[in-house]
Design an enzyme around this catalytic site. Structure first.
Site, short mmCIF file in Angstrom:
data_model
loop_
_atom_site.label_atom_id
_atom_site.label_comp_id
_atom_site.label_asym_id
_atom_site.label_seq_id
_atom_site.Cartn_x
_atom_site.Cartn_y
_atom_site.Cartn_z
N LYS A 171 0.87 -1.19 0.00
CA LYS A 171 0.00 0.00 0.00
C LYS A 171 0.89 1.22 0.00
O LYS A 171 1.79 1.35 0.83
CB LYS A 171 -0.89 0.00 1.24
C1 R5P Z 1 -2.11 5.02 7.89
O1 R5P Z 1 -1.14 4.75 8.58
C2 R5P Z 1 -3.04 3.98 7.70
O2 R5P Z 1 -2.37 2.83 7.31
C3 R5P Z 1 -4.18 4.19 6.75
O3 R5P Z 1 -4.79 2.95 6.68
C4 R5P Z 1 -3.80 4.64 5.36
O4 R5P Z 1 -3.08 5.83 5.37
C5 R5P Z 1 -5.03 4.76 4.48
O5 R5P Z 1 -5.89 5.74 4.95
P1 R5P Z 1 -6.07 7.13 4.21
O6 R5P Z 1 -6.79 6.84 2.93
O7 R5P Z 1 -6.89 7.95 5.15
O8 R5P Z 1 -4.71 7.70 3.94
#
Ligand code: R5P
Length: 277
Positions: A171
């Site tokens: 991710k």
């Molecule tokens: C952040 O540390 C988390 O892993 C979140 O799951 C990730 O950043 C995704 O969330 P967002 O779309 O709010 O950035």
């Protein structure tokens, strides 16, 4: 790849489209009660619309229906709060716990270029060694932290490192020339949404990421901080699974927003009528 890992991955990535809409609600593990996640009841109606929920064990146990048909990817790293050195993370949740919670995957952050880079990479290696034994896919998360340059060169480096250590999914954030990040990473990439954007911009970013080869999203704030979280879920799903354009998806979001406003108006009227009784 063995049956267990493949089977669990098929709970995260839709076997029909090969893509995924993961709903990320793990922010509290270092940010506390973030806007939109203060009351986890707000998340409950969104869960069935997600292919997979990215969540900590604490929220899973307290706030999510165990009968949910949505698969779970468990955030298993933590340590520092937003006030501290974010890269100082360790593994906080055991593999045994992930199995007991029937997770389809586990996820942790790596902090390439940050103070504790090497420790987070060896933590990832250790987690993967253990996960392999149980057929558990591992999602590596790159580039969390304001100070990280989120450009193609940096993200390409961080994503490739995660894949080389053995992550099954990476991710990361969307950036210019994202196709180069995808090309250099031999495992599926999903994008995080990052900080809240106007809905049309978040949808455009989603479309661009999918066109550049992302296999889906693991999105949080741009969904649960929207004025229509359910509308945004539907809109993002349309892009990821049906190939809708951002413009078409924006219409879906707006329809969801109107529906929500109409339902609120009905509730308000009913409340007023009740006051008269
Ligand atoms: C952040 O540390 C988390 O892993 C979140 O799951 C990730 O950043 C995704 O969330 P967002 O779309 O709010 O950035």
């Amino acid at each position: 790849m063995d049956f267990g890992i493949k089977n669990r991955l098929s709970k995260i990535f839709s076997p029909k489209t090969g893509r995924t809409v993961m709903l990320a609600v793990d922010h509290g593990y270092f940010q506390g009660p973030t806007t939109g996640l203060r009351d986890m009841k707000n998340i409950v109606p969104l869960v069935p619309q997600a292919d997979c929920l990215f969540v900590t064990r604490g929220i899973l146990r307290t706030s999510i229906d165990p009968a949910t048909g949505t698969s779970i990817c468990l955030r298993v790293s933590g340590g520092p709060s937003i006030l501290g050195e974010l890269s100082n993370e360790d593994i906080t949740t055991s593999m045994e716990e992930a199995l007991r919670l029937n997770a389809s995957g586990v996820g942790m952050s790596i902090f390439v270029g940050a103070k504790n880079e090497d420790r987070t990479i060896s933590n990832l290696g250790r987690l993967i060694n253990e996960a392999q034994r149980y057929g558990m896919p591992v999602l590596a998360i790159t580039a969390v932290g304001k100070e990280m340059a989120r450009d193609g060169r940096y993200l390409g480096l961080a994503c490739r490192m995660a894949a080389e250590i053995g992550a099954n999914i990476v991710k990361t954030y969307y950036c210019e020339d994202f196709h180069k990040v995808v090309e250099g990473c031999p495992v599926p990439i999903v994008i995080a949404g990052g900080k809240k954007l106007p809905e049309m911009d978040a949808l455009q970013m989603t479309e661009d990421a999918i066109r550049a080869g992302a296999r889906g999203v693991d999105m949080g704030r741009n969904i649960f901080q929207s004025d229509s979280p359910a509308g945004m879920m539907k809109a993002v799903r349309a892009i990821v699974h049906k190939g809708a354009t951002a413009r078409e998806a924006f219409d879906i979001y707006q329809a969801g927003r109107k529906k929500a406003s109409a339902a609120e108006a009905v509730d308000e009227n009913e409340n007023k009528n009740m006051e008269k009784v």
